[in-house]
Design a protein around this motif. Structure first.
Motif, short mmCIF file in Angstrom:
data_model
loop_
_atom_site.label_atom_id
_atom_site.label_comp_id
_atom_site.label_asym_id
_atom_site.label_seq_id
_atom_site.Cartn_x
_atom_site.Cartn_y
_atom_site.Cartn_z
N ALA A 258 -6.57 2.03 9.18
CA ALA A 258 -7.97 2.35 8.88
C ALA A 258 -8.71 1.21 8.19
N LEU A 259 -8.00 0.18 7.76
CA LEU A 259 -8.66 -0.93 7.06
C LEU A 259 -9.55 -1.72 8.01
N ARG A 260 -10.74 -2.04 7.56
CA ARG A 260 -11.60 -2.94 8.32
C ARG A 260 -11.06 -4.37 8.21
N PRO A 261 -11.31 -5.21 9.21
CA PRO A 261 -10.72 -6.56 9.18
C PRO A 261 -11.02 -7.32 7.89
N HIS A 262 -12.26 -7.27 7.38
CA HIS A 262 -12.56 -8.03 6.17
C HIS A 262 -11.87 -7.43 4.95
N ASP A 263 -11.59 -6.11 4.98
CA ASP A 263 -10.86 -5.50 3.87
C ASP A 263 -9.38 -5.89 3.91
N ARG A 264 -8.83 -6.00 5.10
CA ARG A 264 -7.47 -6.52 5.23
C ARG A 264 -7.38 -7.93 4.63
N ASP A 265 -8.38 -8.74 4.97
CA ASP A 265 -8.39 -10.12 4.46
C ASP A 265 -8.50 -10.14 2.93
N LYS A 266 -9.35 -9.27 2.38
CA LYS A 266 -9.51 -9.21 0.93
C LYS A 266 -8.20 -8.84 0.25
N LEU A 267 -7.52 -7.84 0.79
CA LEU A 267 -6.27 -7.40 0.17
C LEU A 267 -5.20 -8.49 0.26
N LEU A 268 -5.09 -9.13 1.41
CA LEU A 268 -4.09 -10.18 1.56
C LEU A 268 -4.40 -11.35 0.64
N LEU B 134 0.81 -1.21 0.00
CA LEU B 134 0.00 0.00 0.00
C LEU B 134 0.84 1.27 0.00
N ARG B 135 2.11 1.15 0.32
CA ARG B 135 2.98 2.34 0.34
C ARG B 135 3.00 3.04 -1.02
N SER B 136 2.94 2.24 -2.10
CA SER B 136 2.98 2.84 -3.44
C SER B 136 1.58 3.10 -4.01
N LEU B 137 0.55 2.76 -3.25
CA LEU B 137 -0.83 2.88 -3.75
C LEU B 137 -1.63 3.96 -3.03
N SER B 138 -0.98 4.70 -2.15
CA SER B 138 -1.65 5.79 -1.44
C SER B 138 -0.65 6.91 -1.21
N THR B 139 -1.16 8.13 -1.22
CA THR B 139 -0.32 9.29 -0.90
C THR B 139 -0.35 9.59 0.60
N ARG B 140 -1.18 8.90 1.34
CA ARG B 140 -1.27 9.11 2.78
C ARG B 140 -0.21 8.26 3.50
N PRO B 141 0.11 8.59 4.75
CA PRO B 141 1.06 7.76 5.51
C PRO B 141 0.57 6.32 5.56
N VAL B 142 1.42 5.40 5.19
CA VAL B 142 0.97 4.02 5.01
C VAL B 142 0.47 3.40 6.31
N ASP B 143 1.06 3.76 7.44
CA ASP B 143 0.59 3.19 8.71
C ASP B 143 -0.85 3.62 8.98
N THR C 59 -9.83 8.69 -6.58
CA THR C 59 -9.58 9.41 -5.34
C THR C 59 -8.28 10.21 -5.46
N ARG C 60 -8.26 11.35 -4.80
CA ARG C 60 -7.07 12.20 -4.84
C ARG C 60 -5.90 11.58 -4.09
N THR C 61 -6.15 10.59 -3.25
CA THR C 61 -5.07 9.98 -2.47
C THR C 61 -4.54 8.71 -3.13
N GLU D 103 -15.75 11.71 -7.44
CA GLU D 103 -14.57 11.68 -6.58
C GLU D 103 -14.83 10.84 -5.34
N SER D 104 -13.98 9.84 -5.15
CA SER D 104 -14.03 8.99 -3.97
C SER D 104 -13.20 9.60 -2.84
N ARG D 105 -13.56 9.26 -1.63
CA ARG D 105 -12.78 9.69 -0.46
C ARG D 105 -11.93 8.54 0.09
N ALA D 106 -11.76 7.50 -0.70
CA ALA D 106 -10.96 6.35 -0.26
C ALA D 106 -9.52 6.75 0.00
N ASP D 107 -8.85 5.96 0.83
CA ASP D 107 -7.47 6.25 1.20
C ASP D 107 -6.45 5.79 0.17
#
Length: 290
Positions: free
Chosen positions: A187-197, A173-182, A232-234, A257-261
């Motif tokens: 901010a990821l919900r548990p099921h979204d973490r699972d989806k990404l992994l 995610l470091r290269s997929l967001s302009t926000r601090p990666v931590d 999204t802008r981020t 425009e999405s507000r996603a991270d």
């Protein structure tokens, strides 16, 4: 455990071999051009269409999965093969073609070249025709995803996802967001973490990703279908300027425009509202109740 790759089929067409997945539901057909490092067997960003009971057709783009690069080294040639695949499957109209990330130019070209097939265009976190990617990203891609290194690169990422999931999420995610990666990971919900992994444990580039970096003719002036551009802008993977450029160049386009991270806008808190906007755009009605 990651979600298993979904079953796909092979079409042996006069113009080339094509891997595809056809999930039949209702009469409305949505054709999805997936992004980089993804193939037809991986369902990414499809839930809003499935919930609206749409039939989903996902062909693997050239060099991904079991679609050889020779099926379409150029986007123009490949869109002709997609048109042939639709005829092979008895599909004469699609309600929308959806271009996700690196699949944006393919979706846009399909709309421009085959307006009798494509009724609408949806571009999600999509690459456009601004210079892309940057010099160092391009160099790094050729080092990490060449024929000699691609398998090793993804083997390392897959292992990291299984053994150190938090580190894997931060790395990817470091290269997929302009926000601090931590902050993004926290901010990821548990099921979204699972989806990404689950996604990161199954991604591969084949010969497709480097082919995606080749220039293709800008067709935006030829697109006359109603178009939604969602971004999204981020987004750290595809700059928001690509969405702005696409929305400005396509005559009947609307920018949502999405507000996603991050690049994965369907994980954003505002995605239900955006999905409702997409359903209205496709005239699919309210989501199915499950």
């Amino acid at each position: 455990m990651p979600e298993p790759s979904r079953p796909t089929a092979i079409a042996h067409l006069p113009t080339g071999q094509m891997e595809y997945r056809l999930d039949r539901r209702g009469d409305t057909v949505v054709l999805i051009c997936h992004g980089g490092h993804v193939r037809a067997g991986l369902a990414v960003g499809e839930e809003s269409f499935a919930a609206a009971d749409a039939t989903i057709l996902v062909p693997s783009r050239p060099g991904y999965g079991r679609t050889p690069l020779t099926t379409g080294t150029s986007v123009e040639r490949y869109t002709g093969v997609v048109r042939e695949l639709c005829a092979h499957l008895g599909i004469d109209r699609v309600a929308a073609v959806v271009g996700i990330s690196g699949g944006g130019p393919t979706a846009a070209t399909l709309a421009a070249r085959h307006p009798d097939l494509v009724e609408r265009l949806i571009l999600v976190s999509a690459v456009g025709w601004l210079p892309y990617p940057g010099r160092w990203t391009r160099l790094g891609s050729h080092l990490a995803f060449s024929a000699a290194t691609e398998r090793l690169t993804w083997a390392a990422i897959h292992a990291l996802a299984r053994r150190a999931p938090g580190r894997c999420l931060r790395t990817m995610l470091r290269s997929l967001s302009t926000r601090p990666v931590d902050d993004v990971v926290a901010a990821l919900r548990p099921h979204d973490r699972d989806k990404l992994l689950a996604l990161f444990t199954q991604m591969r580039s084949g010969r497709g990703f480097l082919n995606d970096l080749r220039p293709t003719p800008d067709v935006t002036a030829r697109i006359d279908q109603p178009t939604l551009v969602v971004a999204t802008r981020t987004d750290g993977g595809v700059p928001f300027a690509h969405a702005q450029s696409l929305a400005a160049a396509i005559r009947r386009a609307e920018l949502v425009e999405s507000r996603a991270d991050s690049h994965f806008v369907w994980l954003g808190a505002d995605w239900p509202a955006i999905a409702a906007r997409i359903r209205a755009f496709l005239d699919l009605g309210p989501p199915a109740i499950t």
